[in-house]
Design a protein around this motif. Sequence first.
Motif, mmCIF file in Angstrom:
data_model
loop_
_atom_site.group_PDB
_atom_site.id
_atom_site.type_symbol
_atom_site.label_atom_id
_atom_site.label_comp_id
_atom_site.label_asym_id
_atom_site.label_seq_id
_atom_site.Cartn_x
_atom_site.Cartn_y
_atom_site.Cartn_z
ATOM 1 N N GLN A 1 13.834 -6.247 -4.812
ATOM 2 C CA GLN A 1 14.437 -5.608 -3.641
ATOM 3 C C GLN A 1 15.174 -4.320 -3.976
ATOM 4 O O GLN A 1 15.213 -3.394 -3.155
ATOM 5 N N GLN A 2 15.755 -4.246 -5.170
ATOM 6 C CA GLN A 2 16.608 -3.100 -5.468
ATOM 7 C C GLN A 2 16.068 -2.213 -6.579
ATOM 8 O O GLN A 2 16.676 -1.191 -6.900
ATOM 9 N N GLY A 3 14.925 -2.578 -7.141
ATOM 10 C CA GLY A 3 14.297 -1.729 -8.136
ATOM 11 C C GLY A 3 13.375 -0.713 -7.490
ATOM 12 O O GLY A 3 13.252 -0.623 -6.270
ATOM 13 N N GLU A 4 12.713 0.077 -8.326
ATOM 14 C CA GLU A 4 11.739 1.047 -7.826
ATOM 15 C C GLU A 4 10.369 0.393 -7.732
ATOM 16 O O GLU A 4 9.996 -0.440 -8.570
ATOM 17 N N ARG A 5 9.615 0.803 -6.722
ATOM 18 C CA ARG A 5 8.304 0.222 -6.449
ATOM 19 C C ARG A 5 7.212 1.207 -6.871
ATOM 20 O O ARG A 5 7.247 2.386 -6.520
ATOM 21 N N PHE A 6 6.216 0.708 -7.601
ATOM 22 C CA PHE A 6 5.087 1.517 -8.043
ATOM 23 C C PHE A 6 3.794 0.831 -7.595
ATOM 24 O O PHE A 6 3.635 -0.382 -7.752
ATOM 25 N N ARG A 7 2.871 1.621 -7.070
ATOM 26 C CA ARG A 7 1.579 1.080 -6.644
ATOM 27 C C ARG A 7 0.619 1.065 -7.823
ATOM 28 O O ARG A 7 0.495 2.063 -8.535
ATOM 29 N N LEU A 8 -0.065 -0.026 -7.981
ATOM 30 C CA LEU A 8 -1.098 -0.132 -9.008
ATOM 31 C C LEU A 8 -2.448 -0.187 -8.288
ATOM 32 O O LEU A 8 -3.128 -1.200 -8.240
ATOM 33 N N GLY A 9 -2.795 0.936 -7.669
ATOM 34 C CA GLY A 9 -4.005 1.002 -6.875
ATOM 35 C C GLY A 9 -3.766 0.546 -5.448
ATOM 36 O O GLY A 9 -2.716 0.001 -5.107
ATOM 37 N N ALA A 10 -4.767 0.765 -4.603
ATOM 38 C CA ALA A 10 -4.724 0.334 -3.203
ATOM 39 C C ALA A 10 -5.513 -0.955 -3.051
ATOM 40 O O ALA A 10 -6.351 -1.287 -3.896
ATOM 41 N N PRO A 11 -5.223 -1.735 -1.997
ATOM 42 C CA PRO A 11 -6.015 -2.955 -1.758
ATOM 43 C C PRO A 11 -7.507 -2.630 -1.788
ATOM 44 O O PRO A 11 -7.971 -1.711 -1.110
ATOM 45 N N ASP A 12 -8.239 -3.403 -2.587
ATOM 46 C CA ASP A 12 -9.643 -3.107 -2.847
ATOM 47 C C ASP A 12 -10.429 -4.407 -2.863
ATOM 48 O O ASP A 12 -10.025 -5.360 -3.543
ATOM 49 N N PRO A 13 -11.557 -4.477 -2.155
ATOM 50 C CA PRO A 13 -12.310 -5.730 -2.122
ATOM 51 C C PRO A 13 -13.060 -6.032 -3.407
ATOM 52 O O PRO A 13 -13.560 -7.149 -3.577
ATOM 53 N N GLU A 14 -13.162 -5.081 -4.343
ATOM 54 C CA GLU A 14 -14.019 -5.262 -5.506
ATOM 55 C C GLU A 14 -13.300 -5.267 -6.839
ATOM 56 O O GLU A 14 -13.891 -5.663 -7.848
ATOM 57 N N ARG A 15 -12.055 -4.807 -6.885
ATOM 58 C CA ARG A 15 -11.379 -4.734 -8.185
ATOM 59 C C ARG A 15 -9.905 -5.090 -8.022
ATOM 60 O O ARG A 15 -9.336 -4.956 -6.944
ATOM 61 N N PRO A 16 -9.277 -5.536 -9.108
ATOM 62 C CA PRO A 16 -7.857 -5.904 -9.052
ATOM 63 C C PRO A 16 -6.970 -4.693 -8.729
ATOM 64 O O PRO A 16 -7.297 -3.552 -9.048
ATOM 65 N N PHE A 17 -5.855 -4.976 -8.121
ATOM 66 C CA PHE A 17 -4.849 -3.975 -7.793
ATOM 67 C C PHE A 17 -3.515 -4.696 -7.806
ATOM 68 O O PHE A 17 -3.456 -5.920 -7.984
#
Length: 713
Positions: free
Chosen positions: A607-623
């Motif tokens: 809740q209080q840390g920084e958020r980083f995206r590891l890719g966008a939701p993808d039907p074929e590969r992990p994110f």
Amino acid sequence: MIEHGADDGIYLLTGDDFGYALAVEPDPGPGAGPVRHLHWGAAITLDDARNLDARPATRAAPSGSWSQPRADQEEYVVDGGYRHDEPALSVEFADGVRSLDLRSAGVEVDVDELVIRLVDRVYPFEVMLHYRVEPGLGALVRSTELINRGAEPVLIHRAATAGWALPPRTDYRLTSLSGGYAAETQLTRRPVRIGRIVLESRTGITGHENQPWLAFDVDAGDDHGEVWSVALAWSGVWRATAQSLLDGGTHLTIGTGGELPSVLAAGERLDLPPSVGIYGGNGFDGLARRWHRYEIERVLPQPAALRPVLYNSWEATGFDVTAAGQLALARTARDLGIELFVIDDGWFRPRDDDTAGLGDWYEVPRRFPDGLRAVADEVHRMGLAFGLWVEPEMVSADSDLYRRRPDWIHRWPTREPTLQRHQYVLDFGRAEVVDWALRQLDRLVSDLDLDYLKWDVNRSLAEPYPGPRRRNPWLDHVRGFYRVLDGLRERHPELLIETCAAGGGRVDQGILSRSDWAWPSDNTDARDRLSIQHGFTQVHPTRAMACWVTDTPGVLSGRTMPLRFRFHVAMTGVLGIGADIAGWTAEESVQGRELIATYRRLRPTIQQGERFRLGAPDPERPFGVLFRSADGERIVIFAFALSIRHGARGQDLPLAGLDPTALYRDDSSGQTYSGSLLLHRGLRVELRGDYASTLITLSRVVGTSAGPSRTTS
């Protein structure tokens, strides 16, 4: 910081890695713009601004068909003279003249704030342009005041807060948070071509279709490239128009919307809602964290407070609300590790379904024979906080309030009011309605010792009658709504408030400045929520996003998904449980209890840390999503796969937000990795089957530096 030259009228506003420059000319002559736009983007010097001001005003051969001056070269475009571009302000004076011709009448500078006073050459009408740099946040806040100093009323046809001009280019792309009910905040991108793109809400609230936030880029990705972005802090009708010209000039006008002209009476002033601009040079993920910091430090009312794990009983009981049933659920919730128990719709009278009762905010005696206060006290004795659902802006046709005050709703006097969802909308532009609503809510919070309110609105506003004075009912309703929330917070400063509007229909910086978190969507299907939450957190921080675990198959989607996957998706926001926990199996209860305990342990980082995206939701590969604690010592990673084909091996998921020179230890396996390896090669994640997920935590190894002998792939 604001710099300006002694004689040339150039002002340079600088913040965290951005610069904004303009030039004020006291009297440029009739029809000319008194405030010229010079730059918005990467940081520049005052000499750079002077260089830009010296460049020719036109970028193409002059034509009598072109608007003069051009919209992207003015700070605030008004309707008047030879202008044909999108105006921010259009007024009509008492003699029928629909033209403004402004000149500068003074500039004030106070540390990080600039105020430019503009006056019409003929009529006693003023426009005050306000600019405020938010130090350390990379944000520029703009607001506008309109003042009628004359003896005659002025008709306001259009009044936007600001125009934002971009550097001249011909290949911009526009990003918006668009969608609809149950599919809000989809990150949507489209090319900006010659002409206009209009995004708006005409529903009286912020709207499900678009949030009042837009971004422009040319070739930015998640971790690279320039992005210019703008938001409007307003919870009612709004309009944003992006206009692109043949010569590359691109200009955004944003402000309140609606088709009803309104009167600014003699001596009155109109304060327009603020618009915020944030420029970023490190892609969309870096831009998201800039917006998060801004909303945390300048918008949310209680940003430092950890949000509790919530249970809402709606999906378990619907309208079948009884004291015994709710207390039984509260005991089960307590045993799972829940911290806040909420009774949703159905607690007030007479409310056996959605056809009656809104406006009569009193408990049903047959449902609570000992009173609702007895239930609240018992929940508090269990060690839980207690809250209720309310919909104060609405009134049922079948209610004591409507029978007593049918004149309190929005309606045209000669038309039958439109009933939607068996309810009408109370006119919060009326002082007596605002006073009534505040009294009712204050009584509920005080009498029941409430810790939390969920404020909902389940239909759009319609039929806004201006009345003989030609007031603006769209604006007045929102300002009355704000007055109720502000009064409630003043009387109960520790009260938690969640904003909801049939899902994510009212999420913006205006309402978030008065709420602790928002309900992004009625759609709690975990797969759908991944894209909803991905878009939501492009602007709003984790601590402002409510995420529920609900039962499967999903109410809206019918999908069946593992409990762990549903939990992991919800744990990337403010965790709540909306399932019928009384019907959980022993195995589900054990798993739920463990995952709630895990969330509570990791909550400060999530809740209080920084958020980083590891890719966008993808039907074929992990994110996935990564959270980094404020001190950088703890890392929490959620990895997801919607489907993994048979025989696929574990995949490497590149991380973000790590120190490449540091070492990180997997808290579960004890394995140590270099930050550089995790950033560039990735972390191996083992995901199998459909709707797979995993939670990994890393700790930074203290007192060591990365070296080949200490790393592993």
